[in-house]
Scaffold this motif. Structure first.
Motif, short mmCIF file in Angstrom:
data_model
loop_
_atom_site.label_atom_id
_atom_site.label_comp_id
_atom_site.label_asym_id
_atom_site.label_seq_id
_atom_site.Cartn_x
_atom_site.Cartn_y
_atom_site.Cartn_z
N GLN A 91 0.83 -1.22 0.00
CA GLN A 91 0.00 0.00 0.00
C GLN A 91 0.86 1.26 0.00
O GLN A 91 0.54 2.25 -0.65
CB GLN A 91 -0.93 0.01 1.23
N GLY A 92 1.98 1.22 0.74
CA GLY A 92 2.83 2.40 0.90
C GLY A 92 3.37 2.92 -0.43
O GLY A 92 3.50 4.13 -0.63
N TYR A 93 3.64 2.00 -1.33
CA TYR A 93 4.19 2.39 -2.64
C TYR A 93 3.27 3.37 -3.35
O TYR A 93 3.70 4.25 -4.09
CB TYR A 93 4.38 1.12 -3.48
N TRP A 94 1.97 3.24 -3.12
CA TRP A 94 0.99 4.01 -3.90
C TRP A 94 0.60 5.34 -3.24
O TRP A 94 -0.23 6.07 -3.77
CB TRP A 94 -0.28 3.17 -4.11
N SER A 95 1.19 5.65 -2.07
CA SER A 95 0.64 6.77 -1.29
C SER A 95 0.70 8.11 -2.03
O SER A 95 -0.26 8.87 -2.00
CB SER A 95 1.28 6.85 0.09
N SER A 96 1.80 8.43 -2.71
CA SER A 96 1.88 9.74 -3.40
C SER A 96 0.78 9.85 -4.44
O SER A 96 0.09 10.86 -4.55
CB SER A 96 3.23 9.92 -4.10
N LEU A 97 0.60 8.80 -5.19
CA LEU A 97 -0.39 8.81 -6.28
C LEU A 97 -1.82 8.88 -5.75
O LEU A 97 -2.67 9.58 -6.30
CB LEU A 97 -0.21 7.55 -7.14
N MET A 98 -2.07 8.15 -4.66
CA MET A 98 -3.44 8.08 -4.15
C MET A 98 -3.78 9.27 -3.24
O MET A 98 -4.94 9.68 -3.18
CB MET A 98 -3.66 6.77 -3.37
N ASP A 99 -2.77 9.84 -2.57
CA ASP A 99 -3.05 10.96 -1.66
C ASP A 99 -3.26 12.26 -2.43
O ASP A 99 -4.10 13.08 -2.07
CB ASP A 99 -1.92 11.15 -0.65
N GLN A 100 -2.47 12.48 -3.47
CA GLN A 100 -2.66 13.69 -4.30
C GLN A 100 -2.75 13.24 -5.75
O GLN A 100 -1.80 13.39 -6.53
CB GLN A 100 -1.50 14.67 -4.11
N PRO A 101 -3.89 12.64 -6.11
CA PRO A 101 -3.96 12.02 -7.44
C PRO A 101 -3.93 13.04 -8.57
O PRO A 101 -4.72 13.99 -8.57
CB PRO A 101 -5.29 11.26 -7.42
N PRO A 102 -3.04 12.86 -9.54
CA PRO A 102 -3.01 13.75 -10.70
C PRO A 102 -4.06 13.39 -11.73
O PRO A 102 -4.22 14.08 -12.73
CB PRO A 102 -1.59 13.53 -11.26
N LEU A 103 -4.77 12.28 -11.48
CA LEU A 103 -5.85 11.86 -12.38
C LEU A 103 -7.15 11.79 -11.59
O LEU A 103 -7.14 11.58 -10.38
CB LEU A 103 -5.54 10.52 -13.04
N ILE A 104 -8.26 11.96 -12.31
CA ILE A 104 -9.58 11.95 -11.68
C ILE A 104 -10.57 11.37 -12.70
O ILE A 104 -10.27 11.35 -13.90
CB ILE A 104 -10.01 13.37 -11.24
#
Ligand SMILES: C[S@@+](CC[C@H](N)C(=O)[O-])C[C@H]1O[C@@H](n2cnc3c(N)ncnc32)[C@H](O)[C@@H]1O
Length: 245
Positions: A226-239
């Motif tokens: 889960q930790g690997y994805w934190s940057s992407l999921m916390d401030q997602p550049p896609l919506i």
């Protein structure tokens, strides 16, 4: 439209192999689309046909892919020649497709983010609306207008980076730099606010506009942690956005 995809079509196709594409982008988009069995579907800004093929394999009755880039459509047709799925690929502008209201579902992966201003966004939304049947659905994944790109974290470990030069304001360009083993390339999107998107969608006749944050596939969480994805999921550049005609 400032990014010309003809010279980068093959490189862009290879970015679809980056793990975030499958575990976040495609997982969320296909979850939102739901069951396409028996539906007529248009994939606007289809590129080399990544989502056209996925949705056809999941049982859509008819799939049409449209893209402005001849090279992208050439790649899509090449894949279609190797594995015949019965998808029609057309070179065309999503703002003016010349198609009637014949589709149950319109999908678009990274289309609206090429609008440089409200007028271009209006034209895109009208273009999508015109090919949908009454009650038809539009589902899109897009550059995220609620992401504060100037303060966004690095997404480098996922295979891309984003950057903004100059003031953060409506119409500001956002550069996405994709990294591949043999080099890097840039594409340019534009910031138009959530409010501007909602106004343009409503003006084109859409209703029930809903925004969805990206989801992580269970497999993505298990394989990478889960930790690997934190940057992407916390401030997602896609919506993702879904709405109805
Ligand atoms: C980031 S790529 C995405 C391709 C594909 N949807 C995918 O997810 O792999 C954006 C695509 O939008 C296309 N595009 C941009 N403006 C367009 C327009 N007005 N009409 C049709 N296609 C457009 C580009 O040619 C390019 O192939």
């Amino acid at each position: 439209m400032t990014t010309d995809y003809d010279p980068i079509a093959e490189q862009y196709k290879r970015t679809k192999q980056q793990p975030w594409r499958a575990h976040v982008e495609a997982f969320t988009l296909m979850t939102l689309i739901g069951d396409p069995v028996g539906k007529t579907v248009i994939d606007i800004a289809c590129g080399e046909g990544f989502y056209s093929r996925l949705i056809r394999r999941r049982g859509a009755a008819k799939v049409t892919g449209v893209d402005l880039s001849e090279k992208m459509i050439e790649l899509a047709r090449g894949t279609e020649a190797e594995e015949r799925l019965g998808i029609d690929y057309i070179v065309g502008d999503g703002r003016n497709l010349g198609l009637g209201p014949e589709y149950d579902l319109a999908i678009a992966a990274y289309f609206l983010n090429y609008a440089r201003n409200r007028a271009e966004l209006d034209a895109m939304c009208v273009g999508v609306a015109r090919c949908l049947k009454p009650g038809g659905r539009f589902v899109t994944v897009n550059c995220n207008p609620s992401c504060d790109f100037p303060s966004a974290p690095s997404y480098r470990k996922y295979g891309f980076e984003t950057s903004v030069v100059g003031a953060w304001r409506e119409e500001a360009p956002i550069t996405w730099t994709f990294h591949l083993e043999d080099g890097r390339f840039d594409i340019e999107n534009y910031f138009l606010s959530v409010r501007t998107h909602e106004q343009a969608l409503h003006a084109a006749g859409f209703r029930a506009v809903r925004w969805h944050r990206p989801l992580l596939s269970p497999e993505g969480g298990a394989v990478y942690g889960q930790g690997y994805w934190s940057s992407l999921m916390d401030q997602p550049p896609l919506i993702l956005i879904e709405c109805l005609m």
